[in-house]
Design an enzyme around this catalytic site. Sequence first.
Site, PDB file in Angstrom:
ATOM      1  N   ASP A 208       0.833  -1.192   0.000  1.00  0.00           N
ATOM      2  CA  ASP A 208       0.000   0.000   0.000  1.00  0.00           C
ATOM      3  C   ASP A 208       0.871   1.247   0.000  1.00  0.00           C
ATOM      4  OD1 ASP A 208      -2.400   1.812   0.870  1.00  0.00           O
ATOM      5  OD2 ASP A 208      -3.269  -0.194   0.728  1.00  0.00           O
ATOM      6  N   HIS A 237      -3.706   5.973   3.668  1.00  0.00           N
ATOM      7  CA  HIS A 237      -4.451   4.817   3.193  1.00  0.00           C
ATOM      8  C   HIS A 237      -3.882   3.505   3.730  1.00  0.00           C
ATOM      9  CE1 HIS A 237      -5.971   1.821   0.233  1.00  0.00           C
ATOM     10  NE2 HIS A 237      -7.038   2.606   0.198  1.00  0.00           N
ATOM     11  N   ASN A 326     -12.999   0.418  -7.647  1.00  0.00           N
ATOM     12  CA  ASN A 326     -14.089   1.361  -7.371  1.00  0.00           C
ATOM     13  C   ASN A 326     -14.556   2.119  -8.601  1.00  0.00           C
ATOM     14  OD1 ASN A 326     -13.446   0.605  -4.767  1.00  0.00           O
ATOM     15  ND2 ASN A 326     -12.814   2.633  -4.093  1.00  0.00           N
ATOM     16  N   SER A 388     -11.190  -1.121  -0.997  1.00  0.00           N
ATOM     17  CA  SER A 388      -9.967  -1.214  -0.187  1.00  0.00           C
ATOM     18  C   SER A 388     -10.303  -1.674   1.221  1.00  0.00           C
ATOM     19  CB  SER A 388      -9.274   0.152  -0.115  1.00  0.00           C
ATOM     20  OG  SER A 388      -8.715   0.523  -1.333  1.00  0.00           O
TER      21      SER A 388
END
Length: 439
Positions: A208, A237, A326, A388
């Site tokens: 990430d 994130h 997404n 996520s």
Amino acid sequence: MNVWLKSLLSLSILVCVLSFGTLGWLAVKTTEGPSARSAKKLPDWERTLPPSLLKSLDVDARLEQTATMALHTLDELAERLRKLSSAPGVKPNELVLTFKSPEALKAFRERAAREGFQILHDDPRLLSARVKYTDPLTMARELRQNAEDLQNIGLNYLAWVPGLPDASQVDSANAGGATPFGNSGLNAIGAMGDRSAWGAGTKVAVLDTGVTQHPSLQDSRVTHIDLVKDGLEPNGHGTAMASLIAGTDARDGGVAPASDLLDIRVADTRGESNTALVAEGIMRAVDEGARLINISLGTTGDSDVLRRAVEYALANDVIVVAAAGNEQQTSLAYPAGYEGVISVAAVDANGNQAYFSNSGETLTISAPGVGIVSAYSGNRMVVSSGTSQATALTSGVISALLSWGYPVQGMAKTLTANAQPTGAPKSQVGAGIIQMVQP
């Protein structure tokens, strides 16, 4: 990254895939024709890409039918490389090459500096090299002259942490779920009671943006590896994903707080990465002993080296869990779209497919992903949404199951057999909403 920009990048990547396939076709067309060209043997610098390499480029048959020109000169091949390199969905002036043998990769290493190529990373196990070049003509000559050594020529596609499209632009292809959980989603998946020992002895790699210090992770064992190396602070994130997997916050902690976390930073402060770097992160995770890899990012570009890295992890009994994406698309992002990956979609608090969540026939499962509370950089707690978050919760469940002795090989079946059905098509929510299987 703005959603409209991500949509543009997705479209650009698709165009690049098709264009690069056309490049291979156009190059191979130059093999037609001792009658059209001189019958004498061609010099090395005019050698063309053979049909065997063309096949590896996954050329769409329709492209072959509709192509109307052929690259008869090295200059034309170089010009095509220039055009592809300038597309917004790829790393400029980079190729990812895979070779037919260790000897071929070694020979390329020896030539690279002499030809002005920079090898940013190579891996003998994948027979791959991430290459940066400055002169397209020299690169084109290399590809033709040594085509017999190459298994695949790939662009280095951009990958990114998925953002959210405008909620007002709900895709009619999905259920449009937008009701927030307002918590970390643990109740909805049955992760209740004393979880302090869940995940014990399981190392989870988080590929990430990097994991920062946070009170909810202060008791967690975190090993940090930075593959981006840009000297900038990670954005939040990666911290959010880590907290949903192994956070210890009393109210909104993670599923498996006893997990060991392997923080592998593969995305920069903007959430941007690339397929070669994600592949490198996967290989590093396997090397460091991870049993599970969480990838809450993705790309629309089908990358040979990324697929090979996933296959390597799976062959070494390492589970790969990845976000569906997404983008409101009817196909999964990569690596979620690869065979053997546990792909995860998002649902809202009513159990409906989230309005942003991608769909796909190979989707494995879904998890809470709308209005999820998690940790963030700066010692903050935030409410955010995405596949996520759903992926991180799924990784937390798997970490707990591994710590209780559930086998790696049957993990996907365990998850799908115990999922909560929603009545929605499998392409939207997989087998249903993930549920904790108590020991």
